[in-house]
Write a protein that holds these residues in place. Sequence first.
Motif, PDB file in Angstrom:
ATOM      1  N   ALA A 176       0.789  -1.338   0.084  1.00 17.04           N
ATOM      2  CA  ALA A 176       0.096  -0.055   0.019  1.00 17.04           C
ATOM      3  C   ALA A 176       0.772   1.181  -0.271  1.00 17.04           C
ATOM      4  O   ALA A 176       0.647   2.255  -0.652  1.00 17.04           O
ATOM      5  CB  ALA A 176      -0.975  -0.057   1.168  1.00 17.04           C
ATOM      6  N   THR A 177       2.020   1.202   0.884  1.00 17.49           N
ATOM      7  CA  THR A 177       2.897   2.335   0.811  1.00 17.49           C
ATOM      8  C   THR A 177       3.641   2.631  -0.801  1.00 17.49           C
ATOM      9  O   THR A 177       3.677   3.700  -1.102  1.00 17.49           O
ATOM     10  CB  THR A 177       3.961   2.137   2.007  1.00 17.49           C
ATOM     11  OG1 THR A 177       3.370   1.762   3.129  1.00 17.49           O
ATOM     12  CG2 THR A 177       4.792   3.464   1.934  1.00 17.49           C
ATOM     13  N   ASN A 185       2.401   1.631  -3.468  1.00 17.82           N
ATOM     14  CA  ASN A 185       1.402   2.200  -4.583  1.00 17.82           C
ATOM     15  C   ASN A 185       0.947   3.538  -4.166  1.00 17.82           C
ATOM     16  O   ASN A 185       0.649   4.504  -5.164  1.00 17.82           O
ATOM     17  CB  ASN A 185       0.028   1.370  -4.407  1.00 17.82           C
ATOM     18  CG  ASN A 185       0.368  -0.056  -4.824  1.00 17.82           C
ATOM     19  OD1 ASN A 185       1.299  -0.359  -5.460  1.00 17.82           O
ATOM     20  ND2 ASN A 185      -0.982  -1.116  -4.609  1.00 17.82           N
ATOM     21  N   CYS A 186       1.010   4.089  -2.923  1.00 19.84           N
ATOM     22  CA  CYS A 186       0.604   5.483  -2.777  1.00 19.84           C
ATOM     23  C   CYS A 186       1.746   6.343  -3.171  1.00 19.84           C
ATOM     24  O   CYS A 186       1.415   7.490  -3.638  1.00 19.84           O
ATOM     25  CB  CYS A 186       0.386   5.574  -1.118  1.00 19.84           C
ATOM     26  SG  CYS A 186       0.237   7.307  -0.816  1.00 19.84           S
ATOM     27  N   LYS A 222       1.794   6.211  -6.905  1.00 23.49           N
ATOM     28  CA  LYS A 222       0.300   7.275  -7.484  1.00 23.49           C
ATOM     29  C   LYS A 222       0.984   8.827  -7.694  1.00 23.49           C
ATOM     30  O   LYS A 222       0.416   9.517  -8.351  1.00 23.49           O
ATOM     31  CB  LYS A 222      -0.678   6.817  -6.607  1.00 23.49           C
ATOM     32  CG  LYS A 222      -2.058   7.754  -7.013  1.00 23.49           C
ATOM     33  CD  LYS A 222      -3.261   7.330  -6.320  1.00 23.49           C
ATOM     34  CE  LYS A 222      -4.383   8.203  -6.502  1.00 23.49           C
ATOM     35  NZ  LYS A 222      -5.597   7.619  -5.880  1.00 23.49           N
ATOM     36  N   ARG A 223       1.562   9.255  -6.458  1.00 26.51           N
ATOM     37  CA  ARG A 223       1.874  10.613  -6.345  1.00 26.51           C
ATOM     38  C   ARG A 223       2.847  10.989  -7.392  1.00 26.51           C
ATOM     39  O   ARG A 223       2.820  11.901  -7.942  1.00 26.51           O
ATOM     40  CB  ARG A 223       2.417  11.062  -5.001  1.00 26.51           C
ATOM     41  CG  ARG A 223       1.687  10.888  -3.866  1.00 26.51           C
ATOM     42  CD  ARG A 223       1.978  11.104  -2.419  1.00 26.51           C
ATOM     43  NE  ARG A 223       1.032  10.990  -1.445  1.00 26.51           N
ATOM     44  CZ  ARG A 223       0.252  12.282  -0.901  1.00 26.51           C
ATOM     45  NH1 ARG A 223       0.312  13.163  -1.678  1.00 26.51           N
ATOM     46  NH2 ARG A 223      -0.616  11.967   0.083  1.00 26.51           N
ATOM     47  N   ASN A 271      -5.839   1.397  -0.284  1.00 27.13           N
ATOM     48  CA  ASN A 271      -5.814   1.642  -1.671  1.00 27.13           C
ATOM     49  C   ASN A 271      -5.954   0.527  -2.468  1.00 27.13           C
ATOM     50  O   ASN A 271      -5.971  -0.410  -2.040  1.00 27.13           O
ATOM     51  CB  ASN A 271      -4.619   2.813  -2.038  1.00 27.13           C
ATOM     52  CG  ASN A 271      -3.359   1.989  -1.764  1.00 27.13           C
ATOM     53  OD1 ASN A 271      -2.999   0.575  -1.781  1.00 27.13           O
ATOM     54  ND2 ASN A 271      -2.461   2.597  -1.422  1.00 27.13           N
TER      55      ASN A 271
END
Length: 868
Positions: free
Chosen positions: A347-348, A350-351, A354-355, A571
């Motif tokens: 999740a980290t 992907n986050c 994404k940014r 996410n």
Amino acid sequence: MARCGCGAGLCCCCCCGERESRTPEELTILGETHEEEDEILPRKDYESLDYDRCINDPYLEILESMDNKKAQRYEAVKWVLVFAIGVCTGLVGLFVDFFVRLFTQLKFQVVQSSVEECTEKGCLALSLLELLGFNLTFVFLASLLVLIQPVAAGSGIPEIKCYLNGVKVPGVVRLRTVVCKATGVLFSVAGGLFVGKEGPMIHSGAVVGAGLPQFQSISLRKIQFNFPYFCSDRDKRDFVSAGAAAGVAAAFGAPIGGTLFSLEEGSSFWNQGLTWKVLFCSMAATFTLNFFRSGIQFGSWGSFQLPGLLNFGEFKCSESDKKCHLWTAVDLGFFILMGIVGGLLGATFNCLNKRLAKYRMRNVHPKPKLVRVLESLLVSLTTTVMVFVASMVLGECRQISSSRHGGNDTLNLQDISEDVNSSIKTFFCPNETYNDMATLFFNPQESAILQLFHQDGTFSPVTLSLFFLLYFLLSCWTYGISVPSGLFVPSLLCGAAFGRLVANLLKSYIGLDHIYSGTFALIGAAAFLGGVVRMTISLTVILIESTNEITYGLPIMITLMVAKWTGDFFNKGIYDIHVNLRGVPLLEWETGMEMDKLQASDIMEPNLTYVYPHTRIQSLVSILRTTVHHAFPVVTENRGNEREFMKGNQLISNNIKFKKSSILTRAGEQRKRSQSMKSYPSSELRNMCDEHIATEEPPEKEDLLQQMLERRYTPYPNLYPDQSPSEEWTMEERFRPLTFHGLILRSQLVTLLDRGVCYSESQSSASQPRLSHAEMLEDYPHYPDIHDLDLTLLNPRMIVDVTPYMNPSPFTVSPNTHVSQVFNLFRTMGLRHLPVVNAVGEVVGIITRHNLTHEFLQARLRQHYQTI
């Protein structure tokens, strides 16, 4: 003028004051619409695949002429093509693997000899420059190939997932794409970027599946074969499913996993008859690659020793260690915890990615294409310097020993395979020692994975921690730059380091000497990869097939499920994130329960553009030139039951609520068509249009909307001149309900105009030329555009009978149908257009993929709550 919102999330703002009561349809007619701000809905330039079979007269003629022998021949040809797709995909994998291995060996040989020499002479800066020269050159070539075909960037899995979901992504299955993809990924991997070649193999296989059965290509226009079979989106999509599965099978040596991948991650629905063909295609790809790789690398043709591009090797305990077990029931608790941590790490990842992707979309992509190349070179430069410095400064020199008496600090040369042993790097270390950090960084990623899976006690916790941190950050930065790049192998390697670190800590601080480090490395790889991509069934089978160890099935499955559940709390998966960022209208597996508060009438598009069964050429040309719709309802005006329509129960009168918007929509459409007549090549039509507009100056005192609705202008001359609207007709008489008869596609209308299929008023429709099914599909998949036709060759007064070519029995729904039912019908049947027809057979709207996306449904649900 002040502005006020009217509809949360839809960005449908309207001006206050006089225009406050205008509906969107009224504003459209008045020409007072304005561009939307802060658009959150999917982009409209993505088309859907047309999977529904059009059972029209030409198709029925084909069915009548087909006997059992022809049907068997058709099926046999499909099996041959499926086998050919598998073989060609395997050969693409062989091409990529051969040159990646060649370039990587050349680079590492030169750099290794330079490092060994310069370690003594103190010229390590020269070795770094040599490594930079190789890596920057390879990455520069990969970036240039992406400039030629931008869709070749990335892994290609999001694009193929969209295609199999029913969305056309421009250029995704072109021949030029697979050439740039396959060639670019070998330069990306050889250039030292933290990317994998397995992901692009899926894209390459899908392109092979899309192009091979067509026997034609835009890039090779001169090469044409008269092959009339499989000229439809339905067949093409099935072959793409087989090609994508073959790509997975070739990458991991996992034919069953490839089949499940195509089912789980790809198709929005599944054709049961396709399952066996997809599995056969995957088998063909696996054994083709296995045959050639085994022969080339080992000289033993036909031995089938190397099933895929990525092989995890055999997991087994040493025969001398009787207490060793691959895993025990107690270990399941640790595996669950690792799954939770893997989900959090995923999740980290992907986050952060994404940014980065959003930043690139705002600040990199709008700039000249050279900026994308510079970004790729910057990533390559940073990665190379970090790898070199980390190996030189942070790596530990560990002793090489031929016995196990050295404990965790020694490397047992007798219990590991020759391949793993030969990949040990002694960079920056004295004799009889090796550099554990350089062993991971200065090897192909597949070799580094084997090191983590099968070497015992060769990496310190500090080295594993630093390696994991660097690889995590650099691979996150790398995924998304303008080079072909996969994510599977970097995620596996990063997760393997995490799992190996857990094993080392359990041995050192808890005293669990019985645990098998390779198992924890494998579980760590599964946990991190599952946390990033959120795959379950197919990834479980892929990892089991790659390890050849069925006993790992339970721990891998549990770990992947826990990682997915943990990551989904924060996410979406990495591929879904990139799909959403591009605004692709991807359909989920199902809608939420709250969506049943909406009905088909709440989400449909009421602004219909329609055609009559017999329509003049001038009207068809205007429709095609003034709209971008890809299907049009074929209707006739309901002139008989006007009073009955206004009375009766709810089912009979459920069209009343759409009556005002229908009148406004059709009035606006006629106005648009009338204006478009000015540009028609016929001077007769231009004069008629100018005269028509000149005689319709409205009084200034009346309301502008009322003026427009009450104009007695004649739209395009109707099919029958004696039925054209008269001055005495009321608005309800002028815009009567439309009885639905079928659906005709834009491509079909353009084909009819291109081939001059029409008849004159003095003739009957029976005199109209007839096109066969093969002639209708001759231009597939690149039908001509209406703007490409020479309109001066068309007589605008001629009439086209569309009834033989329309689909007379498409799927339809009632306006009262709940959204979940609409969604399930649309998704499971692979539809592109879903007309909404009331109880008396009158079309009141149409539903497309864009009306069923999660964002659109959420916006309509918010609007529904506001109305309540």
